[in-house]
Scaffold this active site. Sequence first.
Site, PDB file in Angstrom:
ATOM      1  N   GLY A  16       0.835  -1.211   0.000  1.00  0.00           N
ATOM      2  CA  GLY A  16       0.000   0.000   0.000  1.00  0.00           C
ATOM      3  C   GLY A  16       0.866   1.255   0.000  1.00  0.00           C
ATOM      4  O   GLY A  16       2.090   1.178   0.127  1.00  0.00           O
ATOM      5  N   THR A 104      -4.207   2.542  10.858  1.00  0.00           N
ATOM      6  CA  THR A 104      -5.429   2.370  10.069  1.00  0.00           C
ATOM      7  C   THR A 104      -6.550   3.223  10.647  1.00  0.00           C
ATOM      8  O   THR A 104      -6.773   3.207  11.858  1.00  0.00           O
ATOM      9  CB  THR A 104      -5.850   0.881  10.078  1.00  0.00           C
ATOM     10  N   ALA A 127      -2.476   5.902  16.396  1.00  0.00           N
ATOM     11  CA  ALA A 127      -2.575   7.349  16.176  1.00  0.00           C
ATOM     12  C   ALA A 127      -3.282   7.611  14.861  1.00  0.00           C
ATOM     13  O   ALA A 127      -3.071   6.890  13.884  1.00  0.00           O
ATOM     14  CB  ALA A 127      -1.190   7.979  16.160  1.00  0.00           C
ATOM     15  N   ALA A 128      -4.137   8.631  14.844  1.00  0.00           N
ATOM     16  CA  ALA A 128      -4.805   9.026  13.597  1.00  0.00           C
ATOM     17  C   ALA A 128      -3.828   9.803  12.723  1.00  0.00           C
ATOM     18  O   ALA A 128      -4.034   9.953  11.522  1.00  0.00           O
ATOM     19  CB  ALA A 128      -6.018   9.882  13.904  1.00  0.00           C
ATOM     20  N   HIS A 160      -6.257  20.951   1.749  1.00  0.00           N
ATOM     21  CA  HIS A 160      -5.914  19.621   1.238  1.00  0.00           C
ATOM     22  C   HIS A 160      -6.192  19.566  -0.259  1.00  0.00           C
ATOM     23  O   HIS A 160      -6.940  20.379  -0.798  1.00  0.00           O
ATOM     24  CB  HIS A 160      -6.725  18.526   1.952  1.00  0.00           C
ATOM     25  N   LYS A 164      -9.742  14.981  -1.607  1.00  0.00           N
ATOM     26  CA  LYS A 164     -10.170  14.672  -0.218  1.00  0.00           C
ATOM     27  C   LYS A 164     -11.684  14.790  -0.113  1.00  0.00           C
ATOM     28  O   LYS A 164     -12.282  15.743  -0.610  1.00  0.00           O
ATOM     29  CB  LYS A 164      -9.472  15.623   0.771  1.00  0.00           C
TER      30      LYS A 164
END
Length: 271
Positions: A16, A104, A127-128, A160, A164
């Site tokens: 990925g 994830t 963690a995000a 962004h 997005k």
Amino acid sequence: MTTGMGVRIGVLGATGRMGCAIIQALRQAAGMTLTAAFERPGHAALGRDAGVLAGGDELGVVLTHDLVAAMPDFDVLVDFTRPEGTLAALAVCALHGKALVTGTTGLDPLQKQKLVQASQQIPVVQAANFSIGVNVCLSLIEQAARVLGEDFDIEIVEAHHRHKVDAPSGTALAMGEAAARGAAIDLNRHAVYARQGHTGERERSAIGFSTVRGGDVVGDHTVLFLGDGERVEIGHRATNRLNFAHGAVRAAAWLRGRAPGLYTMRDVLGL
Ligand code: NAD
């Protein structure tokens, strides 16, 4: 058994975008070695060299789907996949006492609960946002909000790329949470996500969000503290995914040998 190789890392989702970035970051990390690489069963690249798949030289690590068979080969598993991949790996790691670093996103409440349960058996960092810079900013934002107090208005601006699909970004929300924590207020009650038409004067305790979308912006965030006669800006600009990968690799180095528990990047960075 880690002698010679330092911390032995397994990467789940190795082909990925983040998986490749992690493998790239590991090449530069002292005392850490990629020793196992995983993809979901049926993936077209199974059996090929993970280093080559990540766009570099051969590493002698063959991509496999068999997490159970490869358990003895690594100390810490790094996971940036999908919730079902994370949960399956979590169960196997808990059974074999292996540490897990997971980035994830999109876990539902039941999946989050399973993560919390498993972290009673193994050490987990979740963690995000694994960017070291963003996590330092979160700490600075909380401190600034606490010290500057209610004389300063707080506004968060994020930009962004055009692809997005959600707004404001998870990172902007995390910055809002940090500011709210510092100001000792509830973000849910004070967040202002849109302004149009006759809005009236600004509520002094509001935390405002503004969103910019376009081009190939990887992620820009600025928190403004606007006072009378001065303003403070705390900002972060991401230029590529390697910043997340370096943070995750640092988390993996920190995690090996820790007691079971659910840790965040605040713990890893000692913030
Ligand atoms: P991607 O689609 O490029 O890669 C995901 C990989 O996971 C793919 O190779 C896919 O084959 C593999 N995969 C999917 N299901 C699997 C399973 N069941 N078992 C094993 N492997 C499986 O996505 P990406 O951009 O690399 O992002 C991956 C995840 O990481 C997303 O949830 C994303 O939101 C998150 N992410 C988090 C951060 C952070 O800092 N926390 C940063 C970037 C991305």
